[in-house]
Scaffold this motif. Sequence first.
Motif, PDB file in Angstrom:
ATOM      1  N   ILE A 134       0.842  -1.182   0.000  1.00  0.00           N
ATOM      2  CA  ILE A 134       0.000   0.000   0.000  1.00  0.00           C
ATOM      3  C   ILE A 134       0.885   1.243   0.000  1.00  0.00           C
ATOM      4  O   ILE A 134       1.638   1.487   0.951  1.00  0.00           O
ATOM      5  CB  ILE A 134      -0.943   0.027   1.215  1.00  0.00           C
ATOM      6  N   ALA A 135       0.811   2.000  -1.088  1.00  0.00           N
ATOM      7  CA  ALA A 135       1.560   3.248  -1.215  1.00  0.00           C
ATOM      8  C   ALA A 135       0.623   4.431  -1.002  1.00  0.00           C
ATOM      9  O   ALA A 135      -0.558   4.374  -1.350  1.00  0.00           O
ATOM     10  CB  ALA A 135       2.221   3.336  -2.594  1.00  0.00           C
ATOM     11  N   ASP A 136       1.151   5.489  -0.450  1.00  0.00           N
ATOM     12  CA  ASP A 136       0.384   6.707  -0.184  1.00  0.00           C
ATOM     13  C   ASP A 136       0.461   7.606  -1.407  1.00  0.00           C
ATOM     14  O   ASP A 136       1.539   8.089  -1.771  1.00  0.00           O
ATOM     15  CB  ASP A 136       0.959   7.417   1.040  1.00  0.00           C
ATOM     16  N   SER A 137      -0.674   7.856  -2.057  1.00  0.00           N
ATOM     17  CA  SER A 137      -0.672   8.651  -3.278  1.00  0.00           C
ATOM     18  C   SER A 137      -0.219  10.085  -3.034  1.00  0.00           C
ATOM     19  O   SER A 137       0.341  10.725  -3.933  1.00  0.00           O
ATOM     20  CB  SER A 137      -2.061   8.643  -3.916  1.00  0.00           C
ATOM     21  N   VAL A 138      -0.442  10.602  -1.828  1.00  0.00           N
ATOM     22  CA  VAL A 138      -0.003  11.960  -1.515  1.00  0.00           C
ATOM     23  C   VAL A 138       1.519  12.043  -1.556  1.00  0.00           C
ATOM     24  O   VAL A 138       2.094  13.031  -2.025  1.00  0.00           O
ATOM     25  CB  VAL A 138      -0.547  12.405  -0.139  1.00  0.00           C
ATOM     26  N   VAL A 139       2.197  10.996  -1.068  1.00  0.00           N
ATOM     27  CA  VAL A 139       3.656  10.935  -1.130  1.00  0.00           C
ATOM     28  C   VAL A 139       4.116  10.690  -2.563  1.00  0.00           C
ATOM     29  O   VAL A 139       5.071  11.311  -3.048  1.00  0.00           O
ATOM     30  CB  VAL A 139       4.196   9.830  -0.201  1.00  0.00           C
ATOM     31  N   ALA A 140       3.431   9.797  -3.260  1.00  0.00           N
ATOM     32  CA  ALA A 140       3.860   9.354  -4.586  1.00  0.00           C
ATOM     33  C   ALA A 140       3.583  10.362  -5.692  1.00  0.00           C
ATOM     34  O   ALA A 140       3.976  10.147  -6.830  1.00  0.00           O
ATOM     35  CB  ALA A 140       3.184   8.026  -4.933  1.00  0.00           C
ATOM     36  N   GLN A 141       2.943  11.493  -5.384  1.00  0.00           N
ATOM     37  CA  GLN A 141       2.601  12.439  -6.437  1.00  0.00           C
ATOM     38  C   GLN A 141       3.789  13.273  -6.905  1.00  0.00           C
ATOM     39  O   GLN A 141       3.717  13.945  -7.931  1.00  0.00           O
ATOM     40  CB  GLN A 141       1.470  13.363  -5.988  1.00  0.00           C
ATOM     41  N   THR A 142       4.915  13.219  -6.169  1.00  0.00           N
ATOM     42  CA  THR A 142       6.146  13.849  -6.632  1.00  0.00           C
ATOM     43  C   THR A 142       7.084  12.764  -7.148  1.00  0.00           C
ATOM     44  O   THR A 142       7.047  11.616  -6.664  1.00  0.00           O
ATOM     45  CB  THR A 142       6.843  14.626  -5.507  1.00  0.00           C
ATOM     46  N   MET A 164       2.946  -9.698  -6.182  1.00  0.00           N
ATOM     47  CA  MET A 164       2.813  -8.512  -5.341  1.00  0.00           C
ATOM     48  C   MET A 164       2.149  -7.392  -6.126  1.00  0.00           C
ATOM     49  O   MET A 164       2.500  -7.138  -7.283  1.00  0.00           O
ATOM     50  CB  MET A 164       4.212  -8.095  -4.863  1.00  0.00           C
ATOM     51  N   LEU A 165       1.190  -6.730  -5.505  1.00  0.00           N
ATOM     52  CA  LEU A 165       0.475  -5.617  -6.111  1.00  0.00           C
ATOM     53  C   LEU A 165       1.013  -4.300  -5.567  1.00  0.00           C
ATOM     54  O   LEU A 165       1.317  -4.191  -4.371  1.00  0.00           O
ATOM     55  CB  LEU A 165      -1.022  -5.703  -5.796  1.00  0.00           C
ATOM     56  N   PHE A 166       1.120  -3.308  -6.437  1.00  0.00           N
ATOM     57  CA  PHE A 166       1.467  -1.954  -6.016  1.00  0.00           C
ATOM     58  C   PHE A 166       0.169  -1.159  -5.978  1.00  0.00           C
ATOM     59  O   PHE A 166      -0.369  -0.761  -7.012  1.00  0.00           O
ATOM     60  CB  PHE A 166       2.463  -1.312  -6.983  1.00  0.00           C
ATOM     61  N   VAL A 167      -0.376  -0.976  -4.773  1.00  0.00           N
ATOM     62  CA  VAL A 167      -1.679  -0.344  -4.599  1.00  0.00           C
ATOM     63  C   VAL A 167      -1.480   1.121  -4.219  1.00  0.00           C
ATOM     64  O   VAL A 167      -0.903   1.430  -3.171  1.00  0.00           O
ATOM     65  CB  VAL A 167      -2.504  -1.067  -3.516  1.00  0.00           C
ATOM     66  N   LEU A 168      -1.944   2.008  -5.077  1.00  0.00           N
ATOM     67  CA  LEU A 168      -1.851   3.446  -4.827  1.00  0.00           C
ATOM     68  C   LEU A 168      -3.125   3.873  -4.110  1.00  0.00           C
ATOM     69  O   LEU A 168      -4.174   4.043  -4.729  1.00  0.00           O
ATOM     70  CB  LEU A 168      -1.680   4.185  -6.155  1.00  0.00           C
ATOM     71  N   ASN A 169      -3.020   4.040  -2.809  1.00  0.00           N
ATOM     72  CA  ASN A 169      -4.194   4.310  -1.982  1.00  0.00           C
ATOM     73  C   ASN A 169      -4.422   5.820  -1.821  1.00  0.00           C
ATOM     74  O   ASN A 169      -3.546   6.634  -2.105  1.00  0.00           O
ATOM     75  CB  ASN A 169      -4.011   3.667  -0.609  1.00  0.00           C
ATOM     76  N   LYS A 170      -5.611   6.179  -1.392  1.00  0.00           N
ATOM     77  CA  LYS A 170      -6.016   7.567  -1.125  1.00  0.00           C
ATOM     78  C   LYS A 170      -6.066   8.433  -2.380  1.00  0.00           C
ATOM     79  O   LYS A 170      -5.761   9.634  -2.339  1.00  0.00           O
ATOM     80  CB  LYS A 170      -5.082   8.222  -0.094  1.00  0.00           C
ATOM     81  N   ILE A 171      -6.430   7.851  -3.521  1.00  0.00           N
ATOM     82  CA  ILE A 171      -6.429   8.650  -4.746  1.00  0.00           C
ATOM     83  C   ILE A 171      -7.495   9.741  -4.716  1.00  0.00           C
ATOM     84  O   ILE A 171      -7.442  10.690  -5.519  1.00  0.00           O
ATOM     85  CB  ILE A 171      -6.606   7.765  -6.002  1.00  0.00           C
ATOM     86  N   LEU A 173      -7.613  11.927  -2.681  1.00  0.00           N
ATOM     87  CA  LEU A 173      -6.948  13.134  -2.176  1.00  0.00           C
ATOM     88  C   LEU A 173      -6.133  13.852  -3.245  1.00  0.00           C
ATOM     89  O   LEU A 173      -5.703  14.998  -3.026  1.00  0.00           O
ATOM     90  CB  LEU A 173      -6.029  12.781  -1.002  1.00  0.00           C
ATOM     91  N   ILE A 174      -5.905  13.215  -4.411  1.00  0.00           N
ATOM     92  CA  ILE A 174      -5.023  13.837  -5.406  1.00  0.00           C
ATOM     93  C   ILE A 174      -5.699  14.067  -6.754  1.00  0.00           C
ATOM     94  O   ILE A 174      -5.222  14.877  -7.548  1.00  0.00           O
ATOM     95  CB  ILE A 174      -3.737  13.007  -5.614  1.00  0.00           C
ATOM     96  N   GLY A 175      -6.770  13.372  -7.057  1.00  0.00           N
ATOM     97  CA  GLY A 175      -7.483  13.608  -8.310  1.00  0.00           C
ATOM     98  C   GLY A 175      -6.974  12.774  -9.471  1.00  0.00           C
ATOM     99  O   GLY A 175      -5.847  12.272  -9.465  1.00  0.00           O
ATOM    100  N   SER A 225      -2.188  -0.101  -9.177  1.00  0.00           N
ATOM    101  CA  SER A 225      -3.621  -0.283  -8.896  1.00  0.00           C
ATOM    102  C   SER A 225      -4.104   0.878  -8.037  1.00  0.00           C
ATOM    103  O   SER A 225      -3.977   0.853  -6.816  1.00  0.00           O
ATOM    104  CB  SER A 225      -3.855  -1.614  -8.173  1.00  0.00           C
ATOM    105  N   PRO A 226      -4.672   1.926  -8.647  1.00  0.00           N
ATOM    106  CA  PRO A 226      -5.164   3.069  -7.869  1.00  0.00           C
ATOM    107  C   PRO A 226      -6.470   2.715  -7.161  1.00  0.00           C
ATOM    108  O   PRO A 226      -7.387   2.176  -7.785  1.00  0.00           O
ATOM    109  CB  PRO A 226      -5.391   4.161  -8.922  1.00  0.00           C
ATOM    110  N   VAL A 227      -6.554   3.017  -5.876  1.00  0.00           N
ATOM    111  CA  VAL A 227      -7.787   2.752  -5.132  1.00  0.00           C
ATOM    112  C   VAL A 227      -8.076   3.911  -4.184  1.00  0.00           C
ATOM    113  O   VAL A 227      -7.190   4.678  -3.816  1.00  0.00           O
ATOM    114  CB  VAL A 227      -7.730   1.440  -4.312  1.00  0.00           C
ATOM    115  N   SER A 228      -9.327   4.014  -3.803  1.00  0.00           N
ATOM    116  CA  SER A 228      -9.736   4.911  -2.730  1.00  0.00           C
ATOM    117  C   SER A 228     -10.537   4.093  -1.731  1.00  0.00           C
ATOM    118  O   SER A 228     -11.637   3.628  -2.051  1.00  0.00           O
ATOM    119  CB  SER A 228     -10.584   6.074  -3.262  1.00  0.00           C
ATOM    120  N   SER A 229      -9.981   3.889  -0.553  1.00  0.00           N
ATOM    121  CA  SER A 229     -10.713   3.164   0.479  1.00  0.00           C
ATOM    122  C   SER A 229     -11.924   3.961   0.938  1.00  0.00           C
ATOM    123  O   SER A 229     -12.927   3.393   1.377  1.00  0.00           O
ATOM    124  CB  SER A 229      -9.790   2.871   1.665  1.00  0.00           C
TER     125      SER A 229
END
Length: 259
Positions: A134-142, A164-171, A173-175, A225-229
């Motif tokens: 689970i990656a934080d999209s707010v961190v990953a946006q840079t 292994m899945l790379f899940v971009l969570n909290k999308i 928050l970034i659009g 895999s972009p997701v929003s919980s």
Amino acid sequence: MIGSLFVTGPAGTGKSTFCGAFKEWLTRSDYDSIIVNLDPGAEYLPYEPEIDIREFISLNDIMSEYSLGPNGAQVVASDLLIDNAEKIRSKLDLYEDYYVIFDTPGQIELFSFRPSSPMLVERLAGKKGMLAFIADSVVAQTPSGFISEKMLFGSVYSRFYIPMLFVLNKIDLIGDEVVDKIKSWEDDPDLLYGDFLDEKGEMVKDYFLNIINAFKESDIITKISPVSSKDMSGFDDIYSDMSNYFQGGEDTDTEYRDE
């Protein structure tokens, strides 16, 4: 069990919230699933686990027995997970036709980087286990944040070496526009490098160029895999990836849902 998903990632990325939301999505979609909490130090969970390691391991008892503070007790508790694998496994046997979601300790080093963790995954899931990072999209946006997330992803992958899945969570928050930009970095490492230089200038450029080239030449470049919980979006892709791995794309649960 049909298959198991071990959810890991840095603290604060929303792992437990992801677990609860994904289980709710599975339930709404008429798939049977359970959550196993593997975090002995969890004080609050946004779901009700069917199996809870806190039934077998108490941080307070560990602190008292070993004269440790909370952090030291967390480390000891993580190493005791393997000693309780059979107890957990006996409970898992009650859920033969279920998907199992394992919520791992909040601090990534307490699960992903402990010596016994690959053995624990093998004992609990056998050949039916995969990881969701689970990656934080707010961190990953840079660019620099994305590179740091991918490096950590690669480190975890090297420890377990299972799907292994790379899940971009909290999308949420970034659009969508920023999500598309992050996905473009995954598809085109040269674009990532160019954007990284724009962000950081000439800072140790050769070092990071080598890292990005390593992404390109290895399995570290993977599907995002972009997701929003919060919005419960993107879980259909998570399920599809799990189904393809565990069942070769065949939905064995369909016969139960159609009855």
